[in-house]
Design a protein around this motif. Sequence first.
Motif, PDB file in Angstrom:
ATOM      1  N   GLN A 270       0.680  -1.366  -0.058  1.00  0.00           N
ATOM      2  CA  GLN A 270       0.128   0.105  -0.013  1.00  0.00           C
ATOM      3  C   GLN A 270       0.915   1.244   0.109  1.00  0.00           C
ATOM      4  O   GLN A 270       0.358   2.402   0.311  1.00  0.00           O
ATOM      5  N   ASP A 271       2.176   0.947  -0.295  1.00  0.00           N
ATOM      6  CA  ASP A 271       3.181   2.176  -0.377  1.00  0.00           C
ATOM      7  C   ASP A 271       3.290   3.005   1.052  1.00  0.00           C
ATOM      8  O   ASP A 271       3.395   4.319   1.238  1.00  0.00           O
ATOM      9  N   LYS A 272       2.935   2.060   2.054  1.00  0.00           N
ATOM     10  CA  LYS A 272       3.034   2.600   3.615  1.00  0.00           C
ATOM     11  C   LYS A 272       4.474   1.979   4.127  1.00  0.00           C
ATOM     12  O   LYS A 272       4.818   0.901   3.906  1.00  0.00           O
ATOM     13  N   TRP A 273       5.260   2.883   4.764  1.00  0.00           N
ATOM     14  CA  TRP A 273       6.226   2.304   5.400  1.00  0.00           C
ATOM     15  C   TRP A 273       6.134   1.807   6.712  1.00  0.00           C
ATOM     16  O   TRP A 273       5.608   2.845   7.802  1.00  0.00           O
ATOM     17  N   VAL A 274       6.293   0.660   7.134  1.00  0.00           N
ATOM     18  CA  VAL A 274       6.057   0.097   8.413  1.00  0.00           C
ATOM     19  C   VAL A 274       7.051  -0.396   9.076  1.00  0.00           C
ATOM     20  O   VAL A 274       8.273  -0.772   8.537  1.00  0.00           O
ATOM     21  N   LEU A 275       7.203  -0.313  10.465  1.00  0.00           N
ATOM     22  CA  LEU A 275       8.282  -0.693  11.344  1.00  0.00           C
ATOM     23  C   LEU A 275       8.375  -2.320  11.298  1.00  0.00           C
ATOM     24  O   LEU A 275       7.549  -3.113  11.516  1.00  0.00           O
ATOM     25  N   LEU A 276       9.465  -2.747  10.646  1.00  0.00           N
ATOM     26  CA  LEU A 276       9.619  -4.047  10.596  1.00  0.00           C
ATOM     27  C   LEU A 276      10.535  -4.923  11.726  1.00  0.00           C
ATOM     28  O   LEU A 276      10.094  -5.679  12.222  1.00  0.00           O
ATOM     29  N   ARG A 277      11.662  -4.131  12.091  1.00  0.00           N
ATOM     30  CA  ARG A 277      12.483  -4.627  13.334  1.00  0.00           C
ATOM     31  C   ARG A 277      12.926  -3.635  14.147  1.00  0.00           C
ATOM     32  O   ARG A 277      13.171  -2.509  13.641  1.00  0.00           O
ATOM     33  N   VAL A 278      13.569  -3.994  15.131  1.00  0.00           N
ATOM     34  CA  VAL A 278      14.057  -3.193  16.256  1.00  0.00           C
ATOM     35  C   VAL A 278      15.167  -3.828  16.660  1.00  0.00           C
ATOM     36  O   VAL A 278      15.080  -4.971  17.189  1.00  0.00           O
ATOM     37  N   TYR A 279      16.437  -3.190  16.749  1.00  0.00           N
ATOM     38  CA  TYR A 279      17.581  -3.643  17.298  1.00  0.00           C
ATOM     39  C   TYR A 279      18.131  -2.641  18.296  1.00  0.00           C
ATOM     40  O   TYR A 279      18.327  -1.773  18.193  1.00  0.00           O
ATOM     41  N   SER A 281      21.231  -2.896  21.123  1.00  0.00           N
ATOM     42  CA  SER A 281      22.610  -3.646  21.284  1.00  0.00           C
ATOM     43  C   SER A 281      22.469  -5.110  20.452  1.00  0.00           C
ATOM     44  O   SER A 281      22.463  -4.917  19.224  1.00  0.00           O
ATOM     45  N   LEU A 282      22.678  -6.162  21.018  1.00  0.00           N
ATOM     46  CA  LEU A 282      22.774  -7.184  20.171  1.00  0.00           C
ATOM     47  C   LEU A 282      21.531  -8.053  20.382  1.00  0.00           C
ATOM     48  O   LEU A 282      21.338  -9.132  19.795  1.00  0.00           O
ATOM     49  N   THR A 283      20.549  -7.525  20.885  1.00  0.00           N
ATOM     50  CA  THR A 283      19.024  -8.283  20.861  1.00  0.00           C
ATOM     51  C   THR A 283      18.078  -7.933  19.845  1.00  0.00           C
ATOM     52  O   THR A 283      18.025  -6.375  19.589  1.00  0.00           O
ATOM     53  N   THR A 284      17.506  -8.588  19.180  1.00  0.00           N
ATOM     54  CA  THR A 284      16.408  -8.241  18.034  1.00  0.00           C
ATOM     55  C   THR A 284      15.138  -8.283  18.508  1.00  0.00           C
ATOM     56  O   THR A 284      14.667  -9.624  19.137  1.00  0.00           O
ATOM     57  N   THR A 285      14.363  -7.666  18.105  1.00  0.00           N
ATOM     58  CA  THR A 285      12.688  -7.703  18.342  1.00  0.00           C
ATOM     59  C   THR A 285      12.288  -7.544  16.979  1.00  0.00           C
ATOM     60  O   THR A 285      12.599  -6.842  16.185  1.00  0.00           O
ATOM     61  N   THR A 286      10.877  -7.966  16.701  1.00  0.00           N
ATOM     62  CA  THR A 286      10.079  -7.862  15.750  1.00  0.00           C
ATOM     63  C   THR A 286       8.698  -7.224  16.016  1.00  0.00           C
ATOM     64  O   THR A 286       8.215  -7.932  16.904  1.00  0.00           O
ATOM     65  N   SER A 287       8.337  -6.075  15.120  1.00  0.00           N
ATOM     66  CA  SER A 287       7.276  -5.628  15.747  1.00  0.00           C
ATOM     67  C   SER A 287       5.966  -6.350  14.756  1.00  0.00           C
ATOM     68  O   SER A 287       6.081  -7.013  13.905  1.00  0.00           O
ATOM     69  N   ASP A 288       4.646  -6.144  15.299  1.00  0.00           N
ATOM     70  CA  ASP A 288       3.555  -6.957  14.711  1.00  0.00           C
ATOM     71  C   ASP A 288       3.258  -6.454  13.405  1.00  0.00           C
ATOM     72  O   ASP A 288       2.955  -7.286  12.338  1.00  0.00           O
ATOM     73  N   ALA A 289       3.515  -5.102  13.103  1.00  0.00           N
ATOM     74  CA  ALA A 289       3.445  -4.599  11.903  1.00  0.00           C
ATOM     75  C   ALA A 289       4.339  -4.909  10.994  1.00  0.00           C
ATOM     76  O   ALA A 289       3.933  -5.218   9.857  1.00  0.00           O
ATOM     77  N   GLY A 290       5.520  -5.025  11.306  1.00  0.00           N
ATOM     78  CA  GLY A 290       6.722  -5.797  10.442  1.00  0.00           C
ATOM     79  C   GLY A 290       6.514  -7.209   9.909  1.00  0.00           C
ATOM     80  O   GLY A 290       6.500  -7.474   8.959  1.00  0.00           O
ATOM     81  N   ALA A 291       5.801  -7.983  10.906  1.00  0.00           N
ATOM     82  CA  ALA A 291       5.418  -9.151  10.613  1.00  0.00           C
ATOM     83  C   ALA A 291       4.309  -9.540   9.611  1.00  0.00           C
ATOM     84  O   ALA A 291       4.426 -10.559   8.731  1.00  0.00           O
ATOM     85  N   SER A 292       3.675  -8.452   9.434  1.00  0.00           N
ATOM     86  CA  SER A 292       2.605  -8.719   8.290  1.00  0.00           C
ATOM     87  C   SER A 292       2.773  -8.131   7.089  1.00  0.00           C
ATOM     88  O   SER A 292       2.013  -7.976   6.186  1.00  0.00           O
ATOM     89  N   SER A 293       3.967  -7.359   6.989  1.00  0.00           N
ATOM     90  CA  SER A 293       4.170  -6.443   5.771  1.00  0.00           C
ATOM     91  C   SER A 293       4.825  -7.237   4.681  1.00  0.00           C
ATOM     92  O   SER A 293       5.616  -8.309   4.919  1.00  0.00           O
TER      93      SER A 293
END
Length: 293
Positions: A270-279, A281-293
């Motif tokens: 949809q030409d929208k920029w959605v947050l996919l991941r946040v880093y 330090s060395l720990t990675t998390t994934t946002s819900d919005a990013g998981a569906s894009s």
Amino acid sequence: MALSLAGVARAGCYAEFAGSTLVGCSTSDGVVRLWKAEGESHVPMGQFEVANNTKLRKVVWHRGVDHLGRSMVGTLEVSGRAALWVFLGGGSAGWREVVVFRERGATDLESGPPTVPAFAVSAADGVVEIHEQVSHRVEDWDLTATLKCPGAATAVSWDPAGSGLAAGSESGDVLLWRRPNFAWTLDDTRTLGLHIYDVAWAPGGARDDGVPLVAVATPKGIALSGWRGVVAWIDDSPGSRRLFWNNAGSLLAATDEINHVSRVWKRNFQDKWVLLRVYKSLTTTTSDAGASS
């Protein structure tokens, strides 16, 4: 990409890939560190120290092709000194400083793409300098162009094709230059009216109203500027200071050097920029919005 972002998220760290090799530095010392990819991990392959009691702001690979296969790294010190180092062989002791682009006042340093053996240096005195390699000798570099900015130049970025430059100015302007032949000409100016921390020219950016040409980090957020103006704002980007595109131009990453966090956004269908991941330090998390894009 994930490894470099995780590294950048750590306090005062800057890292950049060149193929399978990662080069990085920390603002806590004057040491440039290198890692080599081996399978799924990276192993240290050496380091060199710029100078005692020197702190580094940024390191960048020289992306141009060296006819003798030598590795070259540009360094930007917190003091505003910008220089070029070359590996002449013999382990960590084989790194030598061969060119000083500026003794003081440099605010950003960027290597040209592989087709352009050059560095662009933005400076606090309101200029962007183009330094080009003029022979096969590693120390043979000339200042070939000086581009003027309204106010201090805060950041610079190359067009991936090597025919354009983008620079941010303390005045809140983003300036775009083109070099259709041999001379640089000012092609456009985008006025945002905000302090500009960084600019990053998008791979594949085109003269299309919906396609970003340049990403701009500001106190308000990240502005995605297209051919006819800003096409989108990324508001969920607090503290973003450094911007990185992936090679396809489909992912945009930003580092928050104050809170030591890096974020990655993806452009969805949809030409929208959605947050996919946040880093962090060395720990990675994934946002819900990013998981569906």
